[in-house]
Write a protein that holds these residues in place. Sequence first.
Motif, PDB file in Angstrom:
ATOM      1  N   LEU A 153      -0.625  14.805 -27.502  1.00 59.30           N
ATOM      2  CA  LEU A 153      -1.173  15.934 -28.245  1.00 59.30           C
ATOM      3  C   LEU A 153      -0.324  17.168 -27.994  1.00 59.30           C
ATOM      4  N   LEU A 168      -3.497  12.592 -23.607  1.00 57.46           N
ATOM      5  CA  LEU A 168      -4.925  12.322 -23.405  1.00 57.46           C
ATOM      6  C   LEU A 168      -5.095  10.832 -23.140  1.00 57.46           C
ATOM      7  N   GLU A 204      -2.960   9.052 -26.054  1.00 61.25           N
ATOM      8  CA  GLU A 204      -2.609   9.737 -27.295  1.00 61.25           C
ATOM      9  C   GLU A 204      -1.898  11.040 -26.954  1.00 61.25           C
ATOM     10  N   TYR A 217     -10.358  11.711 -31.130  1.00 56.78           N
ATOM     11  CA  TYR A 217      -9.483  10.793 -30.388  1.00 56.78           C
ATOM     12  C   TYR A 217      -9.604   9.402 -31.001  1.00 56.78           C
ATOM     13  N   LYS A 250       4.655  17.996 -29.062  1.00 55.17           N
ATOM     14  CA  LYS A 250       3.651  17.325 -28.231  1.00 55.17           C
ATOM     15  C   LYS A 250       4.108  17.332 -26.773  1.00 55.17           C
ATOM     16  N   GLU A 263      -9.451  18.011 -31.211  1.00 55.14           N
ATOM     17  CA  GLU A 263      -8.510  16.937 -30.900  1.00 55.14           C
ATOM     18  C   GLU A 263      -9.164  15.853 -30.043  1.00 55.14           C
ATOM     19  N   ASN A 319      -1.728  20.319 -28.465  1.00 54.65           N
ATOM     20  CA  ASN A 319      -2.685  21.246 -27.844  1.00 54.65           C
ATOM     21  C   ASN A 319      -3.967  20.485 -27.510  1.00 54.65           C
ATOM     22  N   ILE A 320      -4.610  20.962 -26.483  1.00 54.35           N
ATOM     23  CA  ILE A 320      -5.866  20.337 -26.075  1.00 54.35           C
ATOM     24  C   ILE A 320      -6.995  21.219 -26.591  1.00 54.35           C
TER      25      ILE A 320
END
Length: 601
Positions: A482, A467, A480, A493, A463, A489, A484-485
Amino acid sequence: MDDILGKTREVTSFIGDLEETFATLMQYGIKLNPAKYIFGVKSGKFLGFIVTDRGIEVNQEKVNHALRGPELRYSEVEKIALALVITARKLRPYFLSHQIVVLTNSSLGRIMTHSEVSGRMVKWTVEVGEYDIEYKPRIAIKAQALSDFLSEMVQPNEEEVWRVFVDGASSLAGCGVGVVIISPPGEKIKLTLRIDSRITNSETEYEAVLAGIQAAREVGASRIILYSDSQLITQQIKGVYEAKDGRMLKYLQLIKARAEVFADWGIEQIPREENSEADTLAKMAASLSEVNTGEVLRVSRLILSTEEEMLPEPEDSWMTPLIKFMVNNELPEDRARAQKTKRQAPRFVILNNIVYRRSFQGPLLKCLSEKEVDYVLREIHEGCCAEHLGGMSLARKTMLAGFWWSNLSQDAARVVRACEGCQHHSNFKHSPATLMKPIWASCPFNQWGMDIVGPFPIARAQKKFLLVAVDYFSKWVEAEPLANITEQEVESYPDGNDQSRAMELDLIEEKRDRAFIRMEAYMSRVMKSYNKKVRIRDFQVGDLVMKKVNPAGEVGKLEARWEGPYKITRRVSSGSFYLEDAQGRSLKRPWNVFNLKQYYA
């Protein structure tokens, strides 16, 4: 109390007025001095006033003034003017509250209103100019003794006739007129005039007669005898000889028309030797020699042409009341306009049928009628070597060019505003054109702000992005991590901290009300500050406007900033319009009022 004066309008109400006066005195305990009151006064001097059957008049002893020093050497007209000034100073309340009528047989009225004066007469003219004074010829004096009355009414004898000697001369250099006026006491007034146009000897003699008649009228003469050494002219005026030439007939008609103002007049032929003074003056004027005539009368309203009447007035203009007053002593019927005309007249003069205004800078300014205004202004503003000046600068330059009229500054601003070149190159208007219209959000408290932060150093589970979501109202933050965006995802959320968020929502209504009040107060302050700068520009369908050449950017220094005109065909909102050009082609998109301005044809 020593001084009290009771006056009633009607005899029948006198007793009632006295009862009311005594009741008022008794009410306030005011005592009268028995040695200083009297009843039933019909005439006599009382408390400094003259009481007569006509009413209460001013005591003339209060305005007596003995001439002393240089005043003894004043001319007759100056002594009369001094008497008027002293009377006005001592009786200022009367002069300010009433219209004053000055009865005199002298030329005081013409001198104090519209003749050229100098020296002490200028000061006196300005001093009495604030009063509403009207000058009339004296016919009879009230309450005058019988002997004085009879002497006023008897026919004047030979010595009261003014003698006017006239002569004309012509040479290669031009034509001239000489006039010598001798008053009944024997004072001489000399006048020389030059005629630039070439005319015959007979016409020059007729011009001399016209000049003599007009000059006698200017000095206030009522009975005159004209003397000329021309047998032809004198016999034609008397009717002994017949005038067959058209121009001679016009001269005769004009002479008889202008001589009607005199109670009695005539013309006699005299030998040239007896007319030597007028002959010398005429020759000097014709030869452009230096004229040294002692006291020379300058009659500014003399007209030496028979092609037109006294002053040609094809139609009324702003100068008409002034011309009528200066030439014929006629005033408008409206009292306010009459006072304005009398106040303005001393600043104007008529020379050769042209009205001029005396400027404070010195030279005379030619007065223009409404028909000549546009031509002069456009010639100065956009003619040869035009500078396209502003309104006030154009008005100043017009006066420097020697012209003037009543609405000079307004007409100059109008011409500048309608100038085609000035409209295309005028500056942009940066002030707002419409009032602020605030936009309220439909759901102001149900909004989140989201952002992606990173990449950070790789953490557990690969990660490296964060976000972050923030509630606009409660400022609640959710974050949060992450790896990958992706779309999945973000859509998945999670909404954590449900318990804390639920507690915040229980208090949301109270916070919402407080926030709404603050928002309204803030918006009100913003609108008030913004609307102070607004210069409203609004247009209707059919109006002609100009639009900016390049609304999004600047234009070249010498390029036109505006183009047009365009016609408004439809209003989209209070600040947007659809336009079409001169060929009827509609523009594709609407234009905001900020990019438009009025077009003046």
